[in-house]
Enzyme design. Structure first.
Site, short mmCIF file in Angstrom:
data_model
loop_
_atom_site.label_atom_id
_atom_site.label_comp_id
_atom_site.label_asym_id
_atom_site.label_seq_id
_atom_site.Cartn_x
_atom_site.Cartn_y
_atom_site.Cartn_z
N SER A 1 0.81 -1.23 0.00
CA SER A 1 0.00 0.00 0.00
C SER A 1 0.83 1.28 0.00
O SER A 1 0.28 2.37 0.15
CB SER A 1 -0.97 -0.01 1.19
OG SER A 1 -0.32 -0.42 2.36
N THR B 1 -1.46 3.37 4.49
CA THR B 1 -0.63 4.58 4.40
C THR B 1 0.38 4.64 5.54
O THR B 1 0.01 4.43 6.70
CB THR B 1 -1.54 5.82 4.56
OG1 THR B 1 -2.58 5.71 3.62
CG2 THR B 1 -0.77 7.11 4.39
N THR C 1 1.58 6.96 0.23
CA THR C 1 0.70 5.81 -0.02
C THR C 1 0.51 5.58 -1.52
O THR C 1 0.68 6.51 -2.33
CB THR C 1 -0.69 6.07 0.62
OG1 THR C 1 -1.49 4.91 0.48
CG2 THR C 1 -1.41 7.23 -0.01
N ARG D 1 -8.06 8.65 -9.11
CA ARG D 1 -8.49 8.91 -7.72
C ARG D 1 -7.31 9.38 -6.87
O ARG D 1 -6.22 8.84 -6.92
CB ARG D 1 -9.09 7.62 -7.14
CG ARG D 1 -9.63 7.76 -5.71
CD ARG D 1 -8.65 7.24 -4.69
NE ARG D 1 -9.22 7.19 -3.34
CZ ARG D 1 -8.49 7.01 -2.24
NH1 ARG D 1 -7.18 6.84 -2.32
NH2 ARG D 1 -9.06 6.98 -1.06
N THR E 1 -4.57 7.46 8.59
CA THR E 1 -4.54 6.30 7.70
C THR E 1 -5.97 5.77 7.59
O THR E 1 -6.78 6.02 8.47
CB THR E 1 -3.58 5.21 8.24
OG1 THR E 1 -3.60 4.09 7.36
CG2 THR E 1 -3.95 4.75 9.64
N GLY E 2 -6.26 5.07 6.51
CA GLY E 2 -7.60 4.52 6.35
C GLY E 2 -8.28 5.09 5.11
O GLY E 2 -7.63 5.60 4.20
N1 GLY Z 1 -5.52 7.01 3.26
C1 GLY Z 1 -5.08 6.63 2.01
C2 GLY Z 1 -6.07 6.72 0.95
O1 GLY Z 1 -7.27 6.72 1.18
O2 GLY Z 1 -5.66 6.80 -0.19
#
Ligand code: GLY
Length: 340
Positions: free
Chosen positions: A97, A199, A217, A227, A250-251
Protein backbone atom coordinates in the site's frame (compact mmCIF):
# COMPACT_ATOMS: atom_id res chain seq x y z
CA UNK A 1 -3.93 -10.95 21.19
CA UNK A 2 -7.52 -10.92 20.07
CA UNK A 3 -9.65 -7.99 18.95
CA UNK A 4 -11.94 -8.82 21.89
CA UNK A 5 -9.01 -8.24 24.26
CA UNK A 6 -8.35 -4.80 22.81
CA UNK A 7 -12.02 -3.90 22.91
CA UNK A 8 -12.12 -4.89 26.60
CA UNK A 9 -8.95 -2.91 27.27
CA UNK A 10 -10.47 0.11 25.57
CA UNK A 11 -13.60 -0.14 27.75
CA UNK A 12 -11.42 -0.44 30.84
CA UNK A 13 -9.54 2.74 29.93
CA UNK A 14 -12.79 4.58 29.29
CA UNK A 15 -14.06 3.60 32.74
CA UNK A 16 -10.83 4.83 34.30
CA UNK A 17 -11.03 8.12 32.41
CA UNK A 18 -14.68 8.55 33.42
CA UNK A 19 -13.74 7.99 37.07
CA UNK A 20 -10.91 10.52 36.87
CA UNK A 21 -13.11 13.06 35.16
CA UNK A 22 -15.88 12.62 37.74
CA UNK A 23 -13.38 12.95 40.60
CA UNK A 24 -11.97 16.13 39.12
CA UNK A 25 -15.35 17.57 38.35
CA UNK A 26 -16.41 16.87 41.91
CA UNK A 27 -13.52 18.75 43.46
CA UNK A 28 -12.80 21.57 41.03
CA UNK A 29 -14.56 24.43 39.34
CA UNK A 30 -16.03 23.03 36.10
CA UNK A 31 -14.20 25.56 33.87
CA UNK A 32 -10.78 24.26 34.83
CA UNK A 33 -11.63 20.60 35.26
CA UNK A 34 -11.57 19.67 31.58
CA UNK A 35 -8.16 21.25 31.09
CA UNK A 36 -6.72 19.54 34.17
CA UNK A 37 -8.18 16.24 33.04
CA UNK A 38 -6.38 16.58 29.74
CA UNK A 39 -3.12 16.93 31.65
CA UNK A 40 -3.78 13.52 33.17
CA UNK A 41 -3.83 11.98 29.74
CA UNK A 42 -3.21 8.24 29.59
CA UNK A 43 -0.57 8.77 26.92
CA UNK A 44 1.38 11.44 28.82
CA UNK A 45 5.00 10.39 28.51
CA UNK A 46 6.20 8.98 31.79
CA UNK A 47 9.76 9.19 30.46
CA UNK A 48 12.94 11.12 31.12
CA UNK A 49 13.16 12.45 27.56
CA UNK A 50 9.87 13.30 25.88
CA UNK A 51 11.75 14.30 22.75
CA UNK A 52 13.22 13.53 20.31
CA UNK A 53 10.28 11.35 19.44
CA UNK A 54 8.89 9.72 16.31
CA UNK A 55 5.54 8.01 15.82
CA UNK A 56 4.28 6.13 12.76
CA UNK A 57 1.08 4.47 11.68
CA UNK A 58 1.07 0.62 11.64
CA UNK A 59 3.28 -1.90 13.41
CA UNK A 60 5.14 -3.11 10.30
CA UNK A 61 6.62 0.39 10.09
CA UNK A 62 8.82 -0.35 13.11
CA UNK A 63 11.89 -0.33 10.82
CA UNK A 64 10.84 2.99 9.30
CA UNK A 65 10.50 4.40 12.83
CA UNK A 66 13.96 3.09 13.71
CA UNK A 67 15.47 4.70 10.60
CA UNK A 68 13.89 8.02 11.55
CA UNK A 69 15.13 7.67 15.14
CA UNK A 70 18.72 7.23 13.90
CA UNK A 71 18.52 10.73 12.42
CA UNK A 72 16.85 12.21 15.51
CA UNK A 73 19.12 10.57 18.09
CA UNK A 74 22.21 11.96 16.42
CA UNK A 75 20.82 15.48 16.65
CA UNK A 76 19.37 15.57 13.13
CA UNK A 77 16.49 17.55 11.71
CA UNK A 78 12.95 16.14 12.11
CA UNK A 79 12.24 16.66 8.41
CA UNK A 80 15.26 14.52 7.46
CA UNK A 81 14.03 11.89 9.92
CA UNK A 82 10.60 11.85 8.25
CA UNK A 83 12.06 11.51 4.76
CA UNK A 84 14.53 8.81 5.81
CA UNK A 85 11.88 6.85 7.71
CA UNK A 86 9.27 6.95 4.96
CA UNK A 87 11.84 5.73 2.40
CA UNK A 88 11.75 2.34 4.14
CA UNK A 89 8.19 1.23 3.18
CA UNK A 90 8.38 3.14 -0.11
CA UNK A 91 11.23 0.87 -1.22
CA UNK A 92 9.78 -2.32 0.27
CA UNK A 93 8.16 -4.50 -2.43
CA UNK A 94 6.29 -6.43 0.27
CA UNK A 95 4.38 -3.36 1.41
CA UNK A 96 1.42 -3.40 -0.94
CA UNK A 97 0.00 0.00 0.00
CA UNK A 98 3.04 2.28 -0.25
CA UNK A 99 5.47 3.00 -3.14
CA UNK A 100 7.24 0.11 -4.92
CA UNK A 101 5.05 -3.00 -4.71
CA UNK A 102 1.91 -0.95 -4.05
CA UNK A 103 -1.26 -2.40 -5.58
CA UNK A 104 -2.22 -0.63 -8.80
CA UNK A 105 -5.44 1.13 -9.72
CA UNK A 106 -8.13 -0.71 -11.69
CA UNK A 107 -6.27 0.04 -14.94
CA UNK A 108 -2.98 -1.41 -13.69
CA UNK A 109 -1.18 1.85 -12.87
CA UNK A 110 0.65 2.29 -9.56
CA UNK A 111 -0.20 5.90 -8.69
CA UNK A 112 1.26 7.49 -5.58
CA UNK A 113 0.24 10.27 -3.19
CA UNK A 114 2.54 11.87 -0.60
CA UNK A 115 3.01 15.01 1.41
CA UNK A 116 5.43 16.56 3.87
CA UNK A 117 5.15 19.53 6.22
CA UNK A 118 7.82 21.27 8.29
CA UNK A 119 7.96 23.23 11.54
CA UNK A 120 7.57 26.53 9.69
CA UNK A 121 4.21 25.50 8.24
CA UNK A 122 5.65 24.96 4.76
CA UNK A 123 4.28 22.00 2.80
CA UNK A 124 4.86 20.01 -0.37
CA UNK A 125 2.62 17.38 -1.93
CA UNK A 126 2.46 15.10 -4.95
CA UNK A 127 -0.67 13.40 -6.17
CA UNK A 128 -1.29 10.78 -8.85
CA UNK A 129 2.46 10.36 -9.40
CA UNK A 130 3.73 7.34 -11.33
CA UNK A 131 7.14 5.66 -11.76
CA UNK A 132 9.00 7.31 -8.86
CA UNK A 133 10.13 5.13 -5.96
CA UNK A 134 10.21 7.92 -3.34
CA UNK A 135 7.25 10.29 -3.69
CA UNK A 136 7.99 11.71 -0.20
CA UNK A 137 11.27 13.11 -1.55
CA UNK A 138 9.53 14.62 -4.57
CA UNK A 139 7.04 16.24 -2.17
CA UNK A 140 9.97 17.72 -0.25
CA UNK A 141 11.41 19.11 -3.50
CA UNK A 142 8.03 20.68 -4.31
CA UNK A 143 8.15 22.39 -0.89
CA UNK A 144 11.77 23.50 -1.14
CA UNK A 145 12.33 24.15 -4.83
CA UNK A 146 9.02 25.54 -6.12
CA UNK A 147 6.62 28.32 -5.08
CA UNK A 148 3.81 25.70 -5.09
CA UNK A 149 2.32 23.25 -2.61
CA UNK A 150 0.87 20.48 -4.81
CA UNK A 151 2.05 18.97 -8.08
CA UNK A 152 0.11 16.25 -9.81
CA UNK A 153 0.27 13.49 -12.44
CA UNK A 154 2.43 14.02 -15.51
CA UNK A 155 3.52 17.46 -14.30
CA UNK A 156 4.73 15.97 -11.02
CA UNK A 157 6.56 13.21 -12.90
CA UNK A 158 8.23 15.72 -15.23
CA UNK A 159 9.23 17.81 -12.20
CA UNK A 160 10.67 14.74 -10.46
CA UNK A 161 12.72 13.78 -13.54
CA UNK A 162 14.00 17.38 -13.82
CA UNK A 163 15.07 17.13 -10.17
CA UNK A 164 17.12 14.03 -10.94
CA UNK A 165 14.78 11.23 -9.83
CA UNK A 166 14.89 7.98 -11.82
CA UNK A 167 11.90 6.63 -13.75
CA UNK A 168 11.14 3.07 -12.62
CA UNK A 169 8.55 0.34 -12.97
CA UNK A 170 6.84 0.08 -9.59
CA UNK A 171 4.42 -2.72 -10.45
CA UNK A 172 5.91 -5.90 -8.97
CA UNK A 173 5.01 -9.41 -10.19
CA UNK A 174 3.08 -10.00 -6.94
CA UNK A 175 1.07 -6.80 -7.27
CA UNK A 176 0.25 -7.61 -10.89
CA UNK A 177 -0.89 -11.07 -9.82
CA UNK A 178 -3.19 -9.53 -7.19
CA UNK A 179 -4.57 -7.15 -9.83
CA UNK A 180 -5.17 -10.06 -12.27
CA UNK A 181 -7.10 -11.88 -9.52
CA UNK A 182 -9.09 -8.75 -8.66
CA UNK A 183 -10.09 -8.35 -12.32
CA UNK A 184 -11.98 -11.67 -12.27
CA UNK A 185 -14.72 -10.07 -10.15
CA UNK A 186 -13.60 -6.43 -10.36
CA UNK A 187 -15.50 -5.71 -7.15
CA UNK A 188 -14.68 -2.37 -5.60
CA UNK A 189 -14.86 -2.76 -1.86
CA UNK A 190 -12.73 -1.09 0.81
CA UNK A 191 -11.75 -3.69 3.43
CA UNK A 192 -10.93 -2.93 7.07
CA UNK A 193 -7.29 -3.33 8.17
CA UNK A 194 -6.11 -5.31 5.16
CA UNK A 195 -2.94 -7.06 6.30
CA UNK A 196 -2.64 -4.50 9.12
CA UNK A 197 -0.89 -1.86 7.05
CA UNK A 198 -1.88 1.03 4.85
CA UNK A 199 -0.63 4.58 4.40
CA UNK A 200 2.52 5.36 6.33
CA UNK A 201 2.00 8.53 8.31
CA UNK A 202 4.91 9.73 10.45
CA UNK A 203 5.33 12.59 12.93
CA UNK A 204 8.67 13.55 14.48
CA UNK A 205 9.99 16.13 16.92
CA UNK A 206 13.75 16.63 17.07
CA UNK A 207 16.08 17.75 19.88
CA UNK A 208 15.41 21.38 18.98
CA UNK A 209 11.66 20.74 19.32
CA UNK A 210 11.06 21.13 15.60
CA UNK A 211 7.90 19.22 14.69
CA UNK A 212 7.53 17.81 11.15
CA UNK A 213 5.36 15.19 9.45
CA UNK A 214 4.83 13.24 6.28
CA UNK A 215 2.78 10.53 4.68
CA UNK A 216 3.04 8.32 1.61
CA UNK A 217 0.70 5.81 -0.02
CA UNK A 218 -0.30 4.06 -3.21
CA UNK A 219 -3.88 4.70 -2.08
CA UNK A 220 -6.77 2.32 -2.24
CA UNK A 221 -6.04 -0.91 -4.06
CA UNK A 222 -7.72 -1.05 -7.49
CA UNK A 223 -9.12 2.47 -7.13
CA UNK A 224 -10.53 4.35 -10.12
CA UNK A 225 -7.80 5.75 -12.37
CA UNK A 226 -7.18 9.33 -11.28
CA UNK A 227 -8.49 8.91 -7.72
CA UNK A 228 -6.57 10.90 -5.11
CA UNK A 229 -6.98 10.19 -1.41
CA UNK A 230 -6.46 12.22 1.76
CA UNK A 231 -2.73 11.58 2.12
CA UNK A 232 -1.42 14.36 -0.16
CA UNK A 233 -3.99 16.90 1.03
CA UNK A 234 -2.74 19.20 3.78
CA UNK A 235 -5.31 19.39 6.58
CA UNK A 236 -6.87 16.05 5.64
CA UNK A 237 -4.10 13.42 5.66
CA UNK A 238 -1.55 15.53 7.56
CA UNK A 239 -1.29 18.78 9.45
CA UNK A 240 1.58 20.25 11.47
CA UNK A 241 1.60 23.39 13.58
CA UNK A 242 4.82 23.73 15.51
CA UNK A 243 3.15 25.89 18.18
CA UNK A 244 0.61 23.19 18.98
CA UNK A 245 1.17 19.71 17.56
CA UNK A 246 0.69 17.51 14.53
CA UNK A 247 -1.64 14.80 13.27
CA UNK A 248 -1.60 12.24 10.48
CA UNK A 249 -4.11 9.73 9.27
CA UNK A 250 -4.54 6.30 7.70
CA UNK A 251 -7.60 4.52 6.35
CA UNK A 252 -10.36 5.36 3.91
CA UNK A 253 -9.31 8.76 2.58
CA UNK A 254 -12.73 9.87 1.37
CA UNK A 255 -14.08 10.11 4.93
CA UNK A 256 -11.03 12.08 6.04
CA UNK A 257 -11.12 14.46 3.08
CA UNK A 258 -14.75 15.37 3.82
CA UNK A 259 -14.01 16.14 7.47
CA UNK A 260 -10.51 17.70 7.09
CA UNK A 261 -9.51 15.28 9.83
CA UNK A 262 -5.89 16.11 10.65
CA UNK A 263 -6.59 19.84 10.81
CA UNK A 264 -9.47 19.11 13.18
CA UNK A 265 -7.16 17.14 15.48
CA UNK A 266 -4.59 19.95 15.62
CA UNK A 267 -7.26 22.59 16.20
CA UNK A 268 -8.68 20.56 19.10
CA UNK A 269 -5.17 20.44 20.62
CA UNK A 270 -4.96 24.22 20.12
CA UNK A 271 -8.16 24.49 22.17
CA UNK A 272 -6.43 22.67 25.02
CA UNK A 273 -7.34 19.06 24.33
CA UNK A 274 -4.71 16.37 24.84
CA UNK A 275 -3.57 14.51 21.69
CA UNK A 276 -5.61 11.48 22.79
CA UNK A 277 -8.78 13.48 23.35
CA UNK A 278 -8.26 15.31 20.04
CA UNK A 279 -7.98 12.12 17.94
CA UNK A 280 -11.06 10.71 19.68
CA UNK A 281 -13.05 13.82 18.74
CA UNK A 282 -12.00 13.50 15.08
CA UNK A 283 -12.97 9.81 14.88
CA UNK A 284 -16.31 10.48 16.58
CA UNK A 285 -17.00 13.29 14.09
CA UNK A 286 -16.44 10.91 11.16
CA UNK A 287 -18.63 8.16 12.60
CA UNK A 288 -21.41 10.62 13.46
CA UNK A 289 -21.38 12.08 9.95
CA UNK A 290 -21.06 8.78 8.09
CA UNK A 291 -22.55 6.06 10.30
CA UNK A 292 -23.33 3.66 7.45
CA UNK A 293 -19.95 3.95 5.72
CA UNK A 294 -18.18 3.70 9.08
CA UNK A 295 -19.52 0.17 9.60
CA UNK A 296 -17.22 -1.23 6.92
CA UNK A 297 -14.40 1.28 6.71
CA UNK A 298 -11.41 1.98 8.89
CA UNK A 299 -9.92 5.39 9.70
CA UNK A 300 -7.25 6.04 12.33
CA UNK A 301 -5.34 9.10 13.51
CA UNK A 302 -2.12 9.50 15.41
CA UNK A 303 -1.16 12.84 16.98
CA UNK A 304 1.80 14.36 18.79
CA UNK A 305 1.98 17.60 20.74
CA UNK A 306 4.88 19.88 21.65
CA UNK A 307 5.26 18.23 25.05
CA UNK A 308 5.90 14.89 23.37
CA UNK A 309 2.49 13.51 24.38
CA UNK A 310 0.82 11.34 21.77
CA UNK A 311 -2.64 10.07 20.93
CA UNK A 312 -4.01 7.31 18.68
CA UNK A 313 -7.54 6.22 17.91
CA UNK A 314 -9.41 4.34 15.19
CA UNK A 315 -12.99 3.56 14.22
CA UNK A 316 -12.53 -0.23 14.48
CA UNK A 317 -10.08 -2.40 16.43
CA UNK A 318 -7.03 -3.62 14.56
CA UNK A 319 -5.08 -0.41 14.15
CA UNK A 320 -1.63 -0.24 15.71
CA UNK A 321 1.23 2.26 15.61
CA UNK A 322 4.92 2.57 16.50
CA UNK A 323 6.36 5.00 19.04
CA UNK A 324 10.09 5.62 19.46
CA UNK A 325 10.63 7.70 22.59
CA UNK A 326 13.25 7.75 25.34
CA UNK A 327 15.32 5.16 23.49
CA UNK A 328 12.57 2.57 23.05
CA UNK A 329 10.80 1.60 19.81
CA UNK A 330 7.40 0.04 20.64
CA UNK A 331 4.41 -1.24 18.70
CA UNK A 332 1.24 -0.18 20.52
CA UNK A 333 -2.34 -1.32 19.89
CA UNK A 334 -4.66 1.62 19.44
CA UNK A 335 -7.97 1.94 21.22
CA UNK A 336 -11.01 2.27 18.98
CA UNK A 337 -14.49 3.73 19.05
CA UNK A 338 -16.31 0.57 17.96
CA UNK A 339 -15.50 -2.81 19.40
CA UNK A 340 -15.57 -4.77 16.16
N1 GLY B 1 -5.52 7.01 3.26
C1 GLY B 1 -5.08 6.63 2.01
C2 GLY B 1 -6.07 6.72 0.95
O1 GLY B 1 -7.27 6.72 1.18
O2 GLY B 1 -5.66 6.80 -0.19
Amino acid sequence: MSERYFAAKSKDMNTRRKFLRQTLLGSLAVGNAGRLFDQLDINAPNVKNAFPVVISTWGPNIKANAAAWQVLSSGGYALDAIETGIHVPEANPEDTSVGYGGYPDRDGHVTLDACIMNEKGMAGCVTFLEHIMHPISVARKVMENTPHVIMSGDGALQFALDQGFKKENLLTKEAKKAWDLWKIEAKYEPVINVERHDTIGMLAMDMQQRLCGGCSTSGLAFKMHGRVGDSPVIGAGLFVDNEVGAAVCTGLGEMVLRTVGSFLVVEEMRRGKSPQKAVEIAIKRIVKKYPEQSKDAQVAFIALDRKGRHGAYSIHPGFNYVLYQDGENRIIESTSLLDK
